[in-house]
Design an enzyme around this catalytic site. Structure first.
Site, PDB file in Angstrom:
ATOM      1  N   SER A 206       0.771  -1.096  -0.114  1.00 44.39           N
ATOM      2  CA  SER A 206      -0.034   0.040  -0.012  1.00 44.39           C
ATOM      3  C   SER A 206       0.865   1.403  -0.044  1.00 44.39           C
ATOM      4  CB  SER A 206      -0.948  -0.031   1.247  1.00 44.39           C
ATOM      5  OG  SER A 206      -0.164  -0.070   2.435  1.00 44.39           O
ATOM      6  N   HIS A 234      -5.749  -4.611  -0.545  1.00 45.06           N
ATOM      7  CA  HIS A 234      -5.616  -3.573  -1.661  1.00 45.06           C
ATOM      8  C   HIS A 234      -5.747  -4.075  -2.846  1.00 45.06           C
ATOM      9  CE1 HIS A 234      -4.819   0.161   0.926  1.00 45.06           C
ATOM     10  NE2 HIS A 234      -4.259  -0.629   1.645  1.00 45.06           N
ATOM     11  N   LYS A 265     -12.201  -1.795   2.022  1.00 47.81           N
ATOM     12  CA  LYS A 265     -11.541  -0.980   1.100  1.00 47.81           C
ATOM     13  C   LYS A 265     -12.497  -0.977  -0.319  1.00 47.81           C
ATOM     14  CE  LYS A 265      -7.057  -1.199   3.382  1.00 47.81           C
ATOM     15  NZ  LYS A 265      -6.132  -1.926   3.938  1.00 47.81           N
TER      16      LYS A 265
HETATM   17  C1  LIG Z   1      -5.961  -2.539   5.134  1.00 47.85           C
HETATM   18  C2  LIG Z   1      -5.132  -3.735   5.407  1.00 47.85           C
HETATM   19  C3  LIG Z   1      -5.637  -4.617   6.237  1.00 47.85           C
HETATM   20  C4  LIG Z   1      -6.656  -4.410   7.482  1.00 47.85           C
HETATM   21  O1  LIG Z   1      -7.922  -4.541   6.947  1.00 47.85           O
HETATM   22  P1  LIG Z   1      -9.398  -4.040   7.904  1.00 47.85           P
HETATM   23  O2  LIG Z   1     -10.353  -4.635   7.044  1.00 47.85           O
HETATM   24  O3  LIG Z   1      -9.315  -2.423   7.760  1.00 47.85           O
HETATM   25  O4  LIG Z   1      -9.015  -4.401   8.998  1.00 47.85           O
HETATM   26  C5  LIG Z   1      -5.073  -5.821   6.420  1.00 47.85           C
HETATM   27  N1  LIG Z   1      -4.085  -6.068   5.666  1.00 47.85           N
HETATM   28  C6  LIG Z   1      -3.247  -5.349   4.741  1.00 47.85           C
HETATM   29  C7  LIG Z   1      -2.371  -5.755   3.660  1.00 47.85           C
HETATM   30  C8  LIG Z   1      -4.481  -4.022   4.654  1.00 47.85           C
HETATM   31  O5  LIG Z   1      -3.836  -3.163   3.572  1.00 47.85           O
END
Ligand SMILES: *Cc1c(COP(=O)(O)O)cnc(C)c1O
Length: 419
Positions: A206, A234, A265
């Site tokens: 990210s 992502h 997301k």
């Molecule tokens: C955003 C993210 C998470 C966390 O996801 P949530 O559903 O917001 O807890 C986990 N792993 C990665 C790689 C992320 O980018």
């Protein structure tokens, strides 16, 4: 200062802990004040802005209407009428809360429907949902490996992978970021020292928007008969055919044991999902601690996620628009003279170098009506501070052009762009 006034007021009414402090004893929580002060002094204190509008191309932030280039709302689903309607209708029928943890009396037919639909969407045997992507990692990793085992982990893996790995008690062996050659070197160096092994990588990273070389990592893992897991938070709804994720992107169906995803997301809601081998999913229903000891996401969340799957399965329109927006914006930014790093996705780093410059840049963008985050050390390596621009299908052509105009102006004003 305000603090002094409060201190004075408190000492006048003689709160016991302050009397103690005056006697030279320290109040038991004063260490937190010291830590917070040090965060503020060193510039690592997190100041959090408040939104007063739904997620979308535009936000009301701290009372100001701004163009939004911060959110992970890749497909504009966070405020999509179909999701809002599905959530509303489900609440009429099922109420709001699930009432208990999944294994006692908190599994509703909606949760099972979502799991079935996600397995079909991802073209895998089975799926299980969690409260978040974070808890999906905390459930999965300790269920797969323990003290006698090892985890081969990309050096830039997400915090929730790191925490889940630590929780498992397995030995964590990091390999250089996105480097299959180093991965294999690390495997050979650890040969004979463990019972089971698990390779874990983010799908899309990210900070830079680059993809894991999943095809090569999986090929190596197969040669060493190792379990494989990708956290595609992502990538879900973004990469692969119609947003089916990184496994689909590399055509690795059936060759990755566990795909962790999030509904927070591109899906625009909240919740986590683990999709993959049916045995593993069954095992997680028995041994995933966040599944067993924490209640599931609510009725409206679940119904909204189902509506998101419907939309993604009906058409690739939103995913296509996201990519069209990303390609246009990135090409125009490069044409203006910005360095957009090594991105392969709609995550667009605008490389600036020093953290002070990145922060100043972000402030100036905000003044001009554009909300985009500055990222600096320790989130990214020293000297590689940046603005991170998150593109979305929600952005219109005029939103993108307006944003490019603002970047151009601030870039010239701050001497990042010449001429
Ligand atoms: C955003 C993210 C998470 C966390 O996801 P949530 O559903 O917001 O807890 C986990 N792993 C990665 C790689 C992320 O980018």
């Amino acid at each position: 200062s305000a603090e002094d006034i409060i201190q004075l007021a408190c000492s006048i009414i003689m709160l016991p802990h302050l009397i103690k402090a005056e006697e030279g004893m320290t109040y038991k929580l004063s260490w937190i004040d010291d830590e917070l002060k040090s965060l503020k002094d060193t510039g690592f204190y997190n100041s959090i802005r408040t939104l007063d509008s739904p997620q979308g191309a535009w936000l009301v932030v701290d009372g100001k209407k701004v163009l939004n280039f911060c959110s992970n709302n890749y497909l504009g689903l966070a405020n999509h009428p179909r999701l809002v309607q599905a959530a509303t209708e489900a609440m009429q029928k099922y109420g709001v809360g699930p009432g208990a943890v999944r294994s006692i009396a908190g599994t509703m037919s909606l949760h099972l429907q979502l799991e079935k639909r996600m397995a079909a969407f991802k073209k895998v045997e089975a799926a299980i949902t969690f409260q978040s992507g974070f808890s999906a990692n905390g459930a999965t990793i300790p269920a797969l490996v323990g003290k006698e085992d090892v985890i081969f982990s990309d050096a830039l893996n997400h915090a929730s992978i790191i925490d889940g790995s630590r929780l498992s008690g397995a030995k964590i062996i990091r390999f250089a970021h996105a480097d299959p050659v180093d991965f294999e070197k690390q495997i050979q160096a650890a040969a004979g020292t463990y019972r089971r092994a698990l390779m874990i990588t983010d799908g899309v990273f990210s900070m830079d928007g680059d993809l894991a070389p999943l095809d090569k990592l999986v090929e190596i893992a197969e040669r060493y008969d190792m379990m494989t897991m990708v956290d595609d938070a992502h990538g879900e709804g973004v990469v692969g055919e119609g947003g089916r994720g990184i496994v689909d992107h590399f055509h690795l169906h059936g060759r990755v044991d566990v795909e962790v995803g999030t509904f927070s997301k591109a899906f625009g809601v909240v919740g986590g999902v683990v999709a993959g081998n049916a045995r593993i999913i069954e095992w997680l229903r028995q041994r995933g601690r966040p599944f067993l000891f924490s209640s599931a996401v609510t009725v409206p969340d679940t119904a909204a996620c189902l509506a998101a799957v419907d939309l993604l399965e009906e058409s690739t329109e939103l995913v296509d628009r996201l990519w069209a927006n990303a390609r246009y914006f990135q090409a125009e930014m490069r044409r203006l003279g910005f360095d957009t790093g090594a991105t392969q996705t709609p995550i667009t780093p605008v490389m600036l170098g020093e953290v002070q410059l990145a922060r100043e840049f972000s402030r100036r963008l905000f003044d001009e009506g554009l909300f985009a985050m500055a990222l600096g050390f320790p989130t990214v390596p020293q000297g590689m501070a940046r603005i991170r621009v998150m593109l979305s299908a929600a952005h219109s052509q005029s939103d993108l052009d307006q944003a490019l105009g603002i970047f151009h102006k601030v870039g010239k004003d701050l001497g990042v762009l010449r001429g």
